[in-house]
Enzyme design. Structure first.
Site, PDB file in Angstrom:
ATOM      1  N   MET A  29      -0.840   3.590 -14.289  1.00 37.38           N
ATOM      2  CA  MET A  29      -2.221   3.861 -14.833  1.00 37.38           C
ATOM      3  C   MET A  29      -3.099   3.847 -13.614  1.00 37.38           C
ATOM      4  O   MET A  29      -4.364   3.903 -13.948  1.00 37.38           O
ATOM      5  CB  MET A  29      -2.705   2.756 -15.776  1.00 37.38           C
ATOM      6  CG  MET A  29      -1.796   2.600 -17.018  1.00 37.38           C
ATOM      7  SD  MET A  29      -2.772   1.760 -18.243  1.00 37.38           S
ATOM      8  CE  MET A  29      -3.177   0.142 -17.594  1.00 37.38           C
ATOM      9  N   ALA A  52      -5.309   3.483  -9.650  1.00 32.93           N
ATOM     10  CA  ALA A  52      -5.630   2.207  -9.080  1.00 32.93           C
ATOM     11  C   ALA A  52      -4.445   1.657  -8.452  1.00 32.93           C
ATOM     12  O   ALA A  52      -4.224   0.382  -8.440  1.00 32.93           O
ATOM     13  CB  ALA A  52      -6.381   1.506  -9.981  1.00 32.93           C
ATOM     14  N   LEU A  53      -3.816   2.512  -7.734  1.00 35.23           N
ATOM     15  CA  LEU A  53      -2.529   2.126  -6.966  1.00 35.23           C
ATOM     16  C   LEU A  53      -2.775   0.906  -5.857  1.00 35.23           C
ATOM     17  O   LEU A  53      -3.568   1.097  -5.125  1.00 35.23           O
ATOM     18  CB  LEU A  53      -1.908   3.392  -6.531  1.00 35.23           C
ATOM     19  CG  LEU A  53      -1.645   4.341  -7.379  1.00 35.23           C
ATOM     20  CD1 LEU A  53      -0.808   5.581  -7.137  1.00 35.23           C
ATOM     21  CD2 LEU A  53      -0.859   3.734  -8.823  1.00 35.23           C
ATOM     22  N   HIS A  54      -1.793   0.149  -5.783  1.00 35.57           N
ATOM     23  CA  HIS A  54      -1.507  -0.780  -4.993  1.00 35.57           C
ATOM     24  C   HIS A  54      -0.364  -0.783  -4.261  1.00 35.57           C
ATOM     25  O   HIS A  54       0.633  -0.240  -4.826  1.00 35.57           O
ATOM     26  CB  HIS A  54      -2.116  -2.268  -5.331  1.00 35.57           C
ATOM     27  CG  HIS A  54      -1.496  -2.901  -6.717  1.00 35.57           C
ATOM     28  ND1 HIS A  54      -0.368  -2.867  -6.307  1.00 35.57           N
ATOM     29  CD2 HIS A  54      -1.914  -2.763  -7.782  1.00 35.57           C
ATOM     30  CE1 HIS A  54       0.264  -3.569  -7.868  1.00 35.57           C
ATOM     31  NE2 HIS A  54      -0.821  -3.322  -8.547  1.00 35.57           N
ATOM     32  N   HIS A  65       2.601  -0.865  -6.717  1.00 34.91           N
ATOM     33  CA  HIS A  65       3.014   0.399  -7.242  1.00 34.91           C
ATOM     34  C   HIS A  65       3.859   1.110  -6.393  1.00 34.91           C
ATOM     35  O   HIS A  65       4.916   1.920  -6.509  1.00 34.91           O
ATOM     36  CB  HIS A  65       1.960   1.261  -7.659  1.00 34.91           C
ATOM     37  CG  HIS A  65       0.888   0.803  -8.658  1.00 34.91           C
ATOM     38  ND1 HIS A  65      -0.323   0.243  -8.492  1.00 34.91           N
ATOM     39  CD2 HIS A  65       1.265   0.629  -9.953  1.00 34.91           C
ATOM     40  CE1 HIS A  65      -0.791  -0.081  -9.654  1.00 34.91           C
ATOM     41  NE2 HIS A  65       0.100   0.004 -10.406  1.00 34.91           N
ATOM     42  N   GLN A 109       7.033  -5.795 -20.812  1.00 36.29           N
ATOM     43  CA  GLN A 109       7.086  -4.464 -20.836  1.00 36.29           C
ATOM     44  C   GLN A 109       8.453  -3.962 -20.569  1.00 36.29           C
ATOM     45  O   GLN A 109       8.912  -2.995 -21.312  1.00 36.29           O
ATOM     46  CB  GLN A 109       5.847  -3.829 -20.239  1.00 36.29           C
ATOM     47  CG  GLN A 109       5.955  -2.425 -19.990  1.00 36.29           C
ATOM     48  CD  GLN A 109       4.494  -1.852 -19.290  1.00 36.29           C
ATOM     49  OE1 GLN A 109       3.496  -1.860 -19.661  1.00 36.29           O
ATOM     50  NE2 GLN A 109       4.963  -1.601 -17.668  1.00 36.29           N
ATOM     51  N   SER A 156      -2.155  -6.867  -8.593  1.00 35.45           N
ATOM     52  CA  SER A 156      -2.522  -6.194  -9.792  1.00 35.45           C
ATOM     53  C   SER A 156      -3.807  -5.424  -9.886  1.00 35.45           C
ATOM     54  O   SER A 156      -4.889  -5.539  -9.011  1.00 35.45           O
ATOM     55  CB  SER A 156      -2.736  -7.088 -10.959  1.00 35.45           C
ATOM     56  OG  SER A 156      -3.385  -6.722 -12.072  1.00 35.45           O
ATOM     57  N   ARG A 204      -5.890  -5.181 -11.636  1.00 35.12           N
ATOM     58  CA  ARG A 204      -7.020  -5.971 -12.331  1.00 35.12           C
ATOM     59  C   ARG A 204      -7.698  -6.998 -11.596  1.00 35.12           C
ATOM     60  O   ARG A 204      -8.583  -7.584 -11.755  1.00 35.12           O
ATOM     61  CB  ARG A 204      -6.839  -6.594 -13.720  1.00 35.12           C
ATOM     62  CG  ARG A 204      -6.564  -5.383 -14.717  1.00 35.12           C
ATOM     63  CD  ARG A 204      -6.351  -6.091 -15.983  1.00 35.12           C
ATOM     64  NE  ARG A 204      -6.491  -5.189 -17.132  1.00 35.12           N
ATOM     65  CZ  ARG A 204      -5.510  -4.701 -17.897  1.00 35.12           C
ATOM     66  NH1 ARG A 204      -4.184  -4.938 -17.521  1.00 35.12           N
ATOM     67  NH2 ARG A 204      -5.787  -3.784 -18.804  1.00 35.12           N
TER      68      ARG A 204
HETATM   69  P1  AMP Z   1       0.140  -0.296 -14.069  1.00 34.64           P
HETATM   70  O1  AMP Z   1      -0.533   0.626 -13.496  1.00 34.64           O
HETATM   71  O2  AMP Z   1      -0.654  -1.592 -13.946  1.00 34.64           O
HETATM   72  O3  AMP Z   1       0.426   0.109 -15.535  1.00 34.64           O
HETATM   73  O4  AMP Z   1       1.624  -0.489 -13.444  1.00 34.64           O
HETATM   74  C1  AMP Z   1       2.438   0.506 -13.237  1.00 34.64           C
HETATM   75  C2  AMP Z   1       3.693  -0.026 -12.971  1.00 34.64           C
HETATM   76  O5  AMP Z   1       3.564  -0.743 -11.531  1.00 34.64           O
HETATM   77  C3  AMP Z   1       4.435  -0.967 -14.165  1.00 34.64           C
HETATM   78  O6  AMP Z   1       5.487  -0.832 -13.988  1.00 34.64           O
HETATM   79  C4  AMP Z   1       4.031  -2.187 -13.425  1.00 34.64           C
HETATM   80  O7  AMP Z   1       4.992  -3.343 -14.033  1.00 34.64           O
HETATM   81  C5  AMP Z   1       4.160  -2.080 -12.032  1.00 34.64           C
HETATM   82  N1  AMP Z   1       3.524  -3.109 -11.205  1.00 34.64           N
HETATM   83  C6  AMP Z   1       2.195  -3.472 -11.191  1.00 34.64           C
HETATM   84  N2  AMP Z   1       1.987  -4.579 -10.354  1.00 34.64           N
HETATM   85  C7  AMP Z   1       3.089  -4.550  -9.836  1.00 34.64           C
HETATM   86  C8  AMP Z   1       3.377  -5.641  -8.436  1.00 34.64           C
HETATM   87  N3  AMP Z   1       2.572  -6.295  -8.120  1.00 34.64           N
HETATM   88  N4  AMP Z   1       4.507  -5.365  -8.091  1.00 34.64           N
HETATM   89  C9  AMP Z   1       5.683  -4.369  -8.604  1.00 34.64           C
HETATM   90  N5  AMP Z   1       5.371  -3.621  -9.637  1.00 34.64           N
HETATM   91  C10 AMP Z   1       4.187  -3.546 -10.055  1.00 34.64           C
END
Ligand code: AMP
Length: 288
Positions: A33, A35-37, A40, A157, A189, A191
């Site tokens: 979604m 807001a990459l860290h 991701h 998920q 995250s 968030r």
């Molecule tokens: P999101 O953008 O939050 O929907 O996350 C996208 C993908 O990145 C999902 O498969 C998440 O499980 C994964 N993700 C989010 N945070 C982390 C993290 N700290 N470490 C590894 N994968 C992550």
């Protein structure tokens, strides 16, 4: 550093993927979604290690947010995301609009049981996984990857998507990737930016308690007493706990009697207005 292609429509995405396929290349998809860290990006790295081409989707999916949740204020950092993805070697960013994903008259939803009804996230976000599964099914059909990568950070998920792909005979391998953490253990995250300085300082307690509980379970302490103390510890650290549960890592059902089955500890808790989730393995699967 590459500049990723940007596709806004399914037709554009498919056209590029088709040229790769004609060249015999394998394709990995990383749904996000935005807001990459670095968490991701670790998924993109895994994609690059497993396939010649990596597609990252960026779509803040409205149907997985309940009306009282943070859809409108969810962080959106598209330009910075594309730059990060370029540095990570991502080939294409698929960034559809809500209209592209949910055209006029859209009327189809994936209906889920099993891990989607484990009484974890689903108990607090009852419409969430139908939204997630439907959008992920669309992304898989739109892109047609060999591999799709999801983080263990969202453990339920990952289980829901793996189950859906198996049940619907989707020709894709679903890969889970380990959770990337800040130095103090807080799971990365999008968030986390919502946390105030004081909340951010308190937040690593969630992972600390999970690890502590996992260590006590490994030492053979009774599940219920470990969980009861863990719940109290999380509250003591300033969280409002939604759940702390120990589950079979494959089915997410309550632990069975098989002492060799892998177990997972999962928690969700609110720190001020921010809801955090985390999980750790509590027992590795053992060969019989
Ligand atoms: P999101 O953008 O939050 O929907 O996350 C996208 C993908 O990145 C999902 O498969 C998440 O499980 C994964 N993700 C989010 N945070 C982390 C993290 N700290 N470490 C590894 N994968 C992550």
């Amino acid at each position: 550093m590459t500049t990723p292609l940007i596709a806004r429509t399914t037709a554009d995405l498919r056209q590029t993927v088709a040229t790769w396929r004609r060249a015999g290349e394998r394709v990995a998809l990383v749904p996000t979604m935005g807001a990459l860290h670095p968490g991701h990006i670790s998924l993109v790295d895994l994609g690059r290690a497993s396939a010649g081409r990596v597609v990252t989707s960026i779509f803040v999916n409205p149907t997985q947010f309940a009306p009282n949740e943070d859809f409108s204020k969810y962080p959106r950092t598209f330009d910075a995301d594309v730059e990060r993805l370029g540095k990570a070697g991502c080939d294409l960013v698929f960034a559809p609009s809500p209209d592209v994903m949910y055209g006029h008259g859209f009327a189809t939803t994936i209906s889920l049981e099993g891990p989607a009804r484990a009484g974890l996230e689903d108990a607090f976000r009852p419409t969430h996984f139908a939204g997630v599964a439907t959008v992920v099914a669309k992304l898989l059909i739109q892109c047609g990857p060999d591999i799709a990568i999801f983080g263990e950070k969202d453990f339920q998920q990952l289980a829901v998507i793996a189950r859906m792909a198996r049940d619907l005979d989707m020709p894709v391998e679903i890969l889970g990737a380990p959770t990337l953490r800040e130095a103090d253990g807080l799971a990365m995250s999008s968030r986390n930016v919502y946390l105030s300085a004081a909340e951010r300082a308190a937040a690593p307690a969630l992972h600390r308690v999970l690890q502590d509980c996992a260590a006590r379970i490994a030492r053979g302490e009774t599940f219920e007493s470990v969980l009861a103390q863990g719940r109290a510890e999380i509250e003591k650290a300033g969280f409002k706990l939604d759940y702390l549960e120990l589950r079979d890592a494959a089915s997410l059902a309550a632990p069975g009697s098989d002492p060799k089955a892998a177990l997972r500890l999962l928690a969700a808790a609110r720190m001020g207005a921010t809801r955090l989730i985390d999980n750790v393995h509590a027992r590795q699967a053992q060969e019989s």
